[in-house]
Motif scaffolding. Structure first.
Motif, PDB file in Angstrom:
ATOM      1  N   SER A  66     -28.636  82.635 -45.268  1.00 52.79           N
ATOM      2  CA  SER A  66     -28.866  81.776 -44.008  1.00 52.79           C
ATOM      3  C   SER A  66     -27.613  81.137 -43.607  1.00 52.79           C
ATOM      4  O   SER A  66     -27.383  80.658 -42.308  1.00 52.79           O
ATOM      5  CB  SER A  66     -29.769  80.679 -44.453  1.00 52.79           C
ATOM      6  OG  SER A  66     -29.218  79.790 -45.301  1.00 52.79           O
ATOM      7  N   GLU A 104     -31.465  74.389 -48.420  1.00 58.68           N
ATOM      8  CA  GLU A 104     -32.385  75.379 -48.892  1.00 58.68           C
ATOM      9  C   GLU A 104     -33.468  74.464 -49.841  1.00 58.68           C
ATOM     10  O   GLU A 104     -34.682  74.870 -49.610  1.00 58.68           O
ATOM     11  CB  GLU A 104     -31.986  76.341 -49.395  1.00 58.68           C
ATOM     12  CG  GLU A 104     -31.380  77.617 -48.659  1.00 58.68           C
ATOM     13  CD  GLU A 104     -32.135  77.913 -47.398  1.00 58.68           C
ATOM     14  OE1 GLU A 104     -33.189  77.957 -47.513  1.00 58.68           O
ATOM     15  OE2 GLU A 104     -31.473  78.178 -46.418  1.00 58.68           O
ATOM     16  N   ARG A 158     -31.067  82.321 -50.850  1.00 50.94           N
ATOM     17  CA  ARG A 158     -31.190  81.869 -49.550  1.00 50.94           C
ATOM     18  C   ARG A 158     -30.225  81.464 -48.737  1.00 50.94           C
ATOM     19  O   ARG A 158     -30.004  81.851 -47.693  1.00 50.94           O
ATOM     20  CB  ARG A 158     -32.688  80.977 -49.355  1.00 50.94           C
ATOM     21  CG  ARG A 158     -33.831  81.474 -49.769  1.00 50.94           C
ATOM     22  CD  ARG A 158     -35.029  80.598 -49.920  1.00 50.94           C
ATOM     23  NE  ARG A 158     -36.356  81.006 -49.963  1.00 50.94           N
ATOM     24  CZ  ARG A 158     -37.149  81.292 -48.717  1.00 50.94           C
ATOM     25  NH1 ARG A 158     -36.912  81.245 -47.404  1.00 50.94           N
ATOM     26  NH2 ARG A 158     -38.222  81.789 -49.239  1.00 50.94           N
TER      27      ARG A 158
END
Ligand code: NAD
Length: 365
Positions: free
Chosen positions: A328, A335, A324
């Motif tokens: 991102s 996260e 993630r």
């Protein structure tokens, strides 16, 4: 003194000040959140310089437990107890039992466990007054010393990190530098050595260090130089604050996977690590094995196999967080905080377990 002003910002639900004149007990129990379930967190017994310091620690630590428990997927909120005083001189049966009464008075909103300054034996004394206690010895139905399970969780985090960075969980030939080879760091070293990893270890306890070095092989470094070891993974397993503005420029590792709580002196420093291309796997994800193990005592009979299975899930959590973060552009810490927040917003408020004691027959009832 402005009491509510001090806690407003973090939204603590409840703070209990408990004392017992005869034993000298002065304790603060901070219940940060029960939104996911009973607040679970240890009891720290520490000679705080003043009551404000003790309160600040209880507030800070209980808030951190909400995050850790939520990110671990537990049906527990965050809480922490602190007892003011030097455990070596003021600890007594009466004091611990008076503390147990205080825990009991919260009716299950807070479930305690051992922490700095308290022991498994202390939990058994506290359990004479309340059922809301975990971490008693295994022969009394508790989960016992959490360190081996915490170390197992570190290995799961290490496998997740290795798969993300190097495409394989094979740790043979990987170089890991461990700062602090006590209960968790020592167990981690043994597990890593068994997987063929090369170790460099450091500890201020020279005797324990040499004994472990004999056992697992590898190199020994000075405690103030271990962080600068050129290695694949640096593992802070001693005290908090190992990653600070003085040490970060010296780091020569690809990733950080260690057990110590509060490894970053300031949360914002994770950006400095990211800027240096060092993957910081958040401490509260990596070391959650300890609390996952404790949570296995609550509401049903403790089973090590079940605890181990949940702890092994840390590998998948770490991979998910790292992927993630890559997508991102944020950090793994961002996260991990988002994971905890998501869990609270998705399932918060659904539990009905606040009044159930951890183990039948373990406490006063
Ligand atoms: P421990 O006291 O058994 O081990 C800590 C070790 O670090 C000791 O051997 C100590 O001599 C050494 N040490 C202290 N200062 C040092 C320094 N400056 N440099 C090198 N070594 C130093 O504690 P533990 O139970 O192994 O816990 C280690 C860390 O992991 C702590 O931060 C703890 O909060 C965290 N943690 C532990 C558990 C658990 O299950 N025990 C769970 C979650 C988090």
């Amino acid at each position: 003194m402005q009491v509510f002003g001090a806690v407003e910002q973090d939204g603590h639900e409840r703070i209990l000040f408990a004392q017992d004149a005869e034993s000298g007990l002065k304790a603060i129990i901070a219940v940060h959140s029960t939104v996911l379930g009973p607040a679970l967190g240890g009891t720290r017994f520490y000679p705080y310089e003043c009551e404000e310091d003790a309160l600040a620690d209880a507030l800070r630590l209980s808030r951190a437990m909400t995050r850790k428990n939520a990110a671990a997927g537990l049906d527990h909120g965050g809480g922490k107890g602190v007892i003011i005083g030097d455990p070596r001189t003021v600890k007594s049966e009466r004091l611990l039992r008076a503390y147990g009464r205080a825990v009991e008075s919260l009716g299950g909103a807070y479930v305690t466990a051992e922490d700095v300054g308290t022991t498994i034996a202390d939990m058994e004394v506290i359990a004479r007054e309340t059922g809301y206690v975990t971490g008693a010895s295994s022969d009394t139905g508790g989960s016992g010393d959490p360190s081996p399970v915490t170390a197992r969780g570190l290995m799961a985090a290490m496998r997740g990190t290795a798969r993300f960075l190097w495409g394989s969980t094979d740790l043979s030939g990987r170089h890991v530098a461990i700062q602090g080879v006590g209960k968790v760091g020592g167990a981690y070293a043994r597990l890593l050595a068994a997987c063929g990893a090369h170790l460099t270890i450091a500890d201020v306890n020279e005797k324990a260090l040499q004994a472990l070095a004999q056992e697992v092989g590898g190199d020994v470094a000075a405690p103030d130089a271990i962080h600068a070891t050129e290695c694949d993974v640096f593992a802070p397993c001693a005290l908090g604050g190992a990653l600070n503005p003085e040490t970060i420029p010296d780091l020569r590792c690809a990733a950080i996977v260690g057990s110590a709580n509060n490894q970053l002196a300031e949360d914002e420093l994770d950006a400095d690590l990211a800027a240096r291309d060092i993957l910081y796997v958040p401490d509260f994800i990596v070391n959650a094995g300890g609390v996952i193990n404790l949570a296995e005592e609550v509401g049903h009979e403790y089973r090590l196999e079940r605890a181990n299975r949940r702890v092994d899930g840390i590998e998948a959590t770490v991979i998910e967080l790292l992927e993630r973060a890559r997508e991102s552009g944020g950090t793994p810490l961002d996260e991990a905080v988002a994971l905890a927040d998501r869990r609270i917003s998705e399932v918060g408020g659904l539990h009905a377990r606040v009044s159930r004691p951890p183990r039948t027959g373990s406490g006063a009832r």
